[in-house]
Design a protein around this motif. Structure first.
Motif, PDB file in Angstrom:
ATOM      1  N   GLU A 187       0.774  -1.106  -0.001  1.00 48.33           N
ATOM      2  CA  GLU A 187       0.218  -0.279  -0.009  1.00 48.33           C
ATOM      3  C   GLU A 187       0.661   1.411  -0.244  1.00 48.33           C
ATOM      4  O   GLU A 187       0.631   2.218  -0.734  1.00 48.33           O
ATOM      5  CB  GLU A 187      -0.781   0.020   1.289  1.00 48.33           C
ATOM      6  CG  GLU A 187      -1.904   1.156   1.128  1.00 48.33           C
ATOM      7  CD  GLU A 187      -2.920   1.081   2.428  1.00 48.33           C
ATOM      8  OE1 GLU A 187      -3.764   1.917   2.853  1.00 48.33           O
ATOM      9  OE2 GLU A 187      -3.066  -0.225   3.014  1.00 48.33           O
ATOM     10  N   ALA A 188       1.916   1.273   0.653  1.00 47.63           N
ATOM     11  CA  ALA A 188       2.809   2.380   0.716  1.00 47.63           C
ATOM     12  C   ALA A 188       3.503   2.496  -0.473  1.00 47.63           C
ATOM     13  O   ALA A 188       3.826   3.861  -1.112  1.00 47.63           O
ATOM     14  CB  ALA A 188       3.843   2.261   1.917  1.00 47.63           C
ATOM     15  N   SER A 191       1.370   3.709  -3.417  1.00 43.13           N
ATOM     16  CA  SER A 191       1.085   5.087  -3.444  1.00 43.13           C
ATOM     17  C   SER A 191       2.072   6.095  -4.090  1.00 43.13           C
ATOM     18  O   SER A 191       1.708   7.532  -4.205  1.00 43.13           O
ATOM     19  CB  SER A 191       0.791   5.675  -1.866  1.00 43.13           C
ATOM     20  OG  SER A 191       1.942   5.505  -0.956  1.00 43.13           O
ATOM     21  N   GLN A 192       3.098   5.576  -4.430  1.00 36.41           N
ATOM     22  CA  GLN A 192       4.311   6.395  -4.900  1.00 36.41           C
ATOM     23  C   GLN A 192       4.267   6.192  -6.448  1.00 36.41           C
ATOM     24  O   GLN A 192       5.262   6.652  -7.062  1.00 36.41           O
ATOM     25  CB  GLN A 192       5.723   5.837  -4.135  1.00 36.41           C
ATOM     26  CG  GLN A 192       5.649   5.983  -2.727  1.00 36.41           C
ATOM     27  CD  GLN A 192       5.471   7.507  -2.157  1.00 36.41           C
ATOM     28  OE1 GLN A 192       5.956   8.385  -2.844  1.00 36.41           O
ATOM     29  NE2 GLN A 192       4.689   7.576  -1.368  1.00 36.41           N
ATOM     30  N   ASP A 194       3.595   6.515 -10.171  1.00 34.77           N
ATOM     31  CA  ASP A 194       2.752   7.551 -10.769  1.00 34.77           C
ATOM     32  C   ASP A 194       1.920   7.258 -12.005  1.00 34.77           C
ATOM     33  O   ASP A 194       0.974   8.115 -12.411  1.00 34.77           O
ATOM     34  CB  ASP A 194       3.618   8.718 -11.564  1.00 34.77           C
ATOM     35  CG  ASP A 194       4.723   9.447 -10.587  1.00 34.77           C
ATOM     36  OD1 ASP A 194       4.115   9.683  -9.418  1.00 34.77           O
ATOM     37  OD2 ASP A 194       5.787   9.674 -10.702  1.00 34.77           O
ATOM     38  N   THR A 258      -5.584  -1.956  -0.773  1.00 35.47           N
ATOM     39  CA  THR A 258      -4.178  -1.877  -1.003  1.00 35.47           C
ATOM     40  C   THR A 258      -3.961  -0.963  -2.292  1.00 35.47           C
ATOM     41  O   THR A 258      -2.932  -0.304  -2.644  1.00 35.47           O
ATOM     42  CB  THR A 258      -3.417  -3.256  -1.354  1.00 35.47           C
ATOM     43  OG1 THR A 258      -3.622  -3.769  -0.062  1.00 35.47           O
ATOM     44  CG2 THR A 258      -2.025  -3.146  -1.754  1.00 35.47           C
ATOM     45  N   PRO A 261      -5.211   3.550  -3.685  1.00 38.05           N
ATOM     46  CA  PRO A 261      -4.407   4.946  -4.222  1.00 38.05           C
ATOM     47  C   PRO A 261      -4.284   5.051  -5.634  1.00 38.05           C
ATOM     48  O   PRO A 261      -4.213   6.418  -6.161  1.00 38.05           O
ATOM     49  CB  PRO A 261      -3.055   5.004  -3.701  1.00 38.05           C
ATOM     50  CG  PRO A 261      -2.835   3.745  -2.535  1.00 38.05           C
ATOM     51  CD  PRO A 261      -4.046   2.926  -2.732  1.00 38.05           C
ATOM     52  N   LEU A 262      -4.438   4.081  -6.420  1.00 36.36           N
ATOM     53  CA  LEU A 262      -4.201   4.392  -7.712  1.00 36.36           C
ATOM     54  C   LEU A 262      -5.616   3.808  -8.760  1.00 36.36           C
ATOM     55  O   LEU A 262      -5.723   4.109  -9.700  1.00 36.36           O
ATOM     56  CB  LEU A 262      -3.115   3.451  -8.251  1.00 36.36           C
ATOM     57  CG  LEU A 262      -1.672   3.952  -7.918  1.00 36.36           C
ATOM     58  CD1 LEU A 262      -0.402   3.143  -8.033  1.00 36.36           C
ATOM     59  CD2 LEU A 262      -1.508   5.250  -8.416  1.00 36.36           C
ATOM     60  N   ASP A 264      -9.712   2.585  -8.458  1.00 37.37           N
ATOM     61  CA  ASP A 264     -10.987   2.385  -7.783  1.00 37.37           C
ATOM     62  C   ASP A 264     -11.976   1.891  -8.704  1.00 37.37           C
ATOM     63  O   ASP A 264     -12.212   2.482  -9.409  1.00 37.37           O
ATOM     64  CB  ASP A 264     -11.187   3.783  -7.224  1.00 37.37           C
ATOM     65  CG  ASP A 264     -12.750   4.014  -6.793  1.00 37.37           C
ATOM     66  OD1 ASP A 264     -13.155   2.801  -6.135  1.00 37.37           O
ATOM     67  OD2 ASP A 264     -12.964   4.998  -6.166  1.00 37.37           O
TER      68      ASP A 264
END
Length: 533
Positions: A187-188, A191-192, A194, A258, A261-262, A264
């Protein structure tokens, strides 16, 4: 306090150890062990609720390298539910002849794997645990060695192996790109990133497999074969339909969190949940076999849960999770009572079973309470969870869709409930075991208590405070009464004497067709993601 890894290992150790004991002593040890395990899980649940998640790195390796177990509130609540249901099942089969050493070894082995799935914080570990559970479930489905059960068991095994091959493919692609498989590290790291398009293939592979495990439309056709197979022990059907299918929903939640962030896809899964629920109750209405009717109704209720957890609304989300818990209770009860009815009446056809309430009063009461739970009758557990989901859907098209789904559920269980009444041809007293009756009555009473204390239970289980608005709940009660009247009218006019949906029973997907549906679902997900991202 017991370490998390012992929660996973101890059922397997006990299941192996009791093979050295006489079966009567082994059964007593099983009950004592399950009671102790439930107490240990309760202590861990209290610890997690008070002080936050517990993390255990087996072998003292760093978080992202070794096997990591994580007990957060949801995982611990699911483990508590698992241990409670397995305790109920062990008591239920205490006097069953088929419950021998091998059965208990397999049954407790399955418990170990289910607990491991809920506690594991590593995607690959979950893959291994699901594959091992697939093998054990296959053997349990075929346990009585009837020809139909052997066929259904092999179908279950092969279909799930194909699906989890998709999961493994996506897992490998994800590891190649990110370099970790720990959920929270993933998950972390995600989120990075692009470029979300670079994750389309791994996500599509994994979510396809998970959608099959959760029995979403159009990937649910394996479920009735496994849960409703004729000679599988009723406790196996109860665990599969009440508990194991929820592992798919749990992994779905983990994956969605998880990738959030990218990627949905919540709107898509609301629609898929609705279609699954509608198709599920239509197929349930088409059945004449009581186990198959219950199996298809599980598909429908999974659709309701999927709607709740995908609506991006707090009330609907917690309502969906509470409905997941509620379904485990009332569907387990219904499968257990169905097994008792089949054993007494020597048939699975609804039209050939009458007078269950007068002939088997305890079974009749347990069945009625469970039906009231699943149809969302006021003051029962299903009404609270469905009310919260409907509250979260207020003002959208899905609010009307939920009314339609519950109307379908009501009609399904009007059809099922006909076996309770009428004149029974049985002259002698029912041959029901006292432990069986105690288990089904206890579980069915929880359907009522889960409604009366619904808000309190949600606060305890999920540490979230939700207020049930009395005025809104009263409106839903009136809507429920209207649905009952309309459902009765539809049932009497369309389904009581003939079944306009009977033709659906002839449509059964074989192995090749199911594999094709898996492939098409994957292709659809890829196209959908390419368009929307």
């Amino acid at each position: 306090m017991i370490s998390l890894h012992w929660l996973i290992l101890s059922p397997l150790i006990i299941g192996t150890t009791v093979k050295l004991m006489p079966i009567k002593a082994a059964k007593k040890i099983m009950v004592l062990f399950q009671t102790a395990l439930l107490a240990a899980v309760t202590m861990i649940f209290v610890e997690v609720r008070q002080n936050g998640p517990l993390l255990e790195n087996i072998g003292s390796w760093p978080d992202t390298i070794g096997i990591t177990l994580r007990a957060d509130l949801l995982a611990t609540a699911m483990v508590f539910l698992s241990c409670f249901l397995f305790l109920a099942m062990v008591i239920f089969v205490h006097n069953k002849n088929y419950a021998d050493h091998l059965f208990f070894f397999l049954f407790l082995g399955l418990e170990s794997l289910i607990i491991g799935i809920f506690l594991s914080n590593d995607v690959f570990n979950i893959f291994v645990l699901i594959e091992a559970a697939t093998l054990i479930i296959t053997i349990l489905i075929m346990y009585k060695q009837a020809s139909v059960s052997v066929y259904d068991g092999m179908m279950y095994f092969l279909i799930n192996v194909v699906a989890m091959s998709f999961f493994l493919m996506g897992l490998g692609m994800l590891y190649k790109k990110i370099g970790v498989l720990d959920f929270y590290a993933l998950e972390a790291a995600l989120s990075q990133i692009d470029n979300p398009a670079s994750l389309i293939l791994p996500y599509a592979f994994m979510i396809t497999a998970v959608s099959l495990k959760a029995a979403l439309m159009p990937l649910f056709s394996w479920l009735p074969k496994a849960h409703g197979t004729p000679s599988a022990p009723s406790v196996v059907s109860a665990i599969l339909s009440g508990l194991y299918v929820k592992t798919g929903i749990y992994v779905f939640l983990r994956l969605q969190t998880t990738f959030a962030p990218l990627i949905d896809t919540s709107e898509l899964f609301v629609i898929l949940g609705f279609i699954t629920a509608v198709v599920g109750f239509m197929l349930a209405l088409a059945q004449t076999d009581i186990k198959l009717l219950l199996a298809y109704s599980t598909v429908s209720q999974i659709g309701v849960i999927m709607i709740g957890i995908s609506l991006n609304n707090p009330a609907a989300y917690w309502g969906g999770l509470y409905h997941l818990m509620n379904h485990a209770i009332f569907k387990s009860t219904l499968f257990l009572t169905a097994g008792m009815i089949i054993s007494e009446y020597k048939t699975r056809k609804i039209s050939e079973i009458h007078g269950v309430y007068s002939h088997m009063p305890a079974v009749g009461v347990a069945t009625i309470l469970s039906i009231l739970g699943i149809i969302g009758a006021p003051l029962f557990n299903g009404s609270i969870s469905k009310f919260l989901i409907a509250t979260g859907a207020s003002g959208s098209w899905i609010e009307s869709g939920l009314i339609l789904i519950n109307l379908g559920t009501i009609i399904v269980f009007m059809k099922y409930g006909q076996l309770l009444f009428g004149h029974s041809d049985k002259k002698e007293a029912a041959n029901s075991d006292i432990l069986e009756k105690a288990v089904v009555l206890t579980l069915s009473m929880l359907c009522f208590l889960g409604g009366i204390f619904g808000s309190d239970l949600i606060a305890i289980l999920f540490n979230i405070s939700l207020t049930i608005n009395p005025l809104s709940y009263g409106e839903k009660m009136l809507l429920f009464v209207g649905s009952i009247l309309l459902g009765l009218l539809i049932y009497r006019s369309l389904f009581k004497k003939r079944n306009p949906l009977a033709f659906i029973r002839s449509f059964e997907l074989g192995f090749n067709e199911i594999c094709l549906s898996i492939t098409l679902f994957f292709a659809f997900m890829v196209v959908y993601l390419k368009i929307t991202l």
